[in-house]
Design a protein around this motif. Sequence first.
Motif, PDB file in Angstrom:
ATOM      1  N   THR A 101       0.831  -1.192   0.000  1.00 25.40           N
ATOM      2  CA  THR A 101       0.000   0.000   0.000  1.00 25.40           C
ATOM      3  C   THR A 101       0.874   1.254   0.000  1.00 25.40           C
ATOM      4  OG1 THR A 101      -1.607  -1.255   1.288  1.00 25.40           O
ATOM      5  CG2 THR A 101      -1.872   1.128   1.274  1.00 25.40           C
ATOM      6  N   PRO A 102       0.447   2.308  -0.692  1.00 27.73           N
ATOM      7  CA  PRO A 102       1.209   3.553  -0.673  1.00 27.73           C
ATOM      8  C   PRO A 102       1.466   4.045   0.759  1.00 27.73           C
ATOM      9  CG  PRO A 102      -0.471   3.679  -2.368  1.00 27.73           C
ATOM     10  CD  PRO A 102      -0.732   2.414  -1.591  1.00 27.73           C
ATOM     11  N   ASP A 153      -4.058   8.955 -15.091  1.00 26.17           N
ATOM     12  CA  ASP A 153      -4.439  10.085 -14.248  1.00 26.17           C
ATOM     13  C   ASP A 153      -3.821   9.968 -12.866  1.00 26.17           C
ATOM     14  OD1 ASP A 153      -6.142  11.224 -16.199  1.00 26.17           O
ATOM     15  OD2 ASP A 153      -7.706   9.772 -15.685  1.00 26.17           O
ATOM     16  N   TRP A 154      -3.946  11.040 -12.105  1.00 21.62           N
ATOM     17  CA  TRP A 154      -3.469  11.098 -10.732  1.00 21.62           C
ATOM     18  C   TRP A 154      -4.582  10.645  -9.793  1.00 21.62           C
ATOM     19  CZ3 TRP A 154       1.006  11.576  -8.369  1.00 21.62           C
ATOM     20  CH2 TRP A 154       1.037  11.930  -7.015  1.00 21.62           C
ATOM     21  N   ASP A 155      -4.238   9.839  -8.805  1.00 21.96           N
ATOM     22  CA  ASP A 155      -5.189   9.370  -7.796  1.00 21.96           C
ATOM     23  C   ASP A 155      -4.950  10.176  -6.517  1.00 21.96           C
ATOM     24  OD1 ASP A 155      -6.481   8.045  -5.690  1.00 21.96           O
ATOM     25  OD2 ASP A 155      -6.334   6.118  -6.714  1.00 21.96           O
ATOM     26  N   ASP A 215      -2.413   9.366  -3.629  1.00 22.42           N
ATOM     27  CA  ASP A 215      -1.302  10.275  -3.920  1.00 22.42           C
ATOM     28  C   ASP A 215      -0.283   9.635  -4.873  1.00 22.42           C
ATOM     29  OD1 ASP A 215      -0.030  12.742  -3.645  1.00 22.42           O
ATOM     30  OD2 ASP A 215       1.242  12.026  -2.018  1.00 22.42           O
ATOM     31  N   CYS A 216      -0.812   9.080  -5.966  1.00 27.64           N
ATOM     32  CA  CYS A 216       0.057   8.446  -6.963  1.00 27.64           C
ATOM     33  C   CYS A 216      -0.661   8.422  -8.317  1.00 27.64           C
ATOM     34  CB  CYS A 216       0.432   7.030  -6.542  1.00 27.64           C
ATOM     35  SG  CYS A 216      -0.975   5.899  -6.450  1.00 27.64           S
ATOM     36  N   TYR A 217       0.100   8.098  -9.370  1.00 25.24           N
ATOM     37  CA  TYR A 217      -0.476   7.976 -10.705  1.00 25.24           C
ATOM     38  C   TYR A 217      -1.074   6.593 -10.904  1.00 25.24           C
ATOM     39  CZ  TYR A 217       1.787  12.271 -12.228  1.00 25.24           C
ATOM     40  OH  TYR A 217       2.169  13.575 -12.365  1.00 25.24           O
ATOM     41  N   TYR A 218      -2.067   6.517 -11.777  1.00 24.25           N
ATOM     42  CA  TYR A 218      -2.563   5.234 -12.257  1.00 24.25           C
ATOM     43  C   TYR A 218      -1.608   4.765 -13.344  1.00 24.25           C
ATOM     44  CZ  TYR A 218      -7.154   6.139 -10.171  1.00 24.25           C
ATOM     45  OH  TYR A 218      -8.184   6.391  -9.305  1.00 24.25           O
TER      46      TYR A 218
END
Length: 68
Positions: A18-19, A53-55, A59-62
Motif C-alpha cells: 500500500t502507498p 491520471d493522478w489518484d 497520492d500516486c499515478y494510475y
Amino acid sequence: MAQNSSRRKKPNILITGTPGTGKTTTATFLAVVTKLRHINVGDFANEENLTNDWDDTFDCYYINEDLF
C-alpha cells in the motif's frame, strides 16, 4: 547440464504494498546492502509516459499496464 551465458545472474526482487508503507525506503536500503539496482516502477512509468491520471486518494499515478 550446459551453462547458458545469457541467463540472468542476479535476481529480481519485487517489493509491493500500500502507498506510504515504506516500500521505497526498504528497497533503497536493500539495494545498498545487496549492491543490486533499485528501480521505482512508479517513477519509471511516469518518466516513460505509461500513466493515466493522478489518484488523489493514494497520492500516486494510475499506471496503464496496457502500455508496458
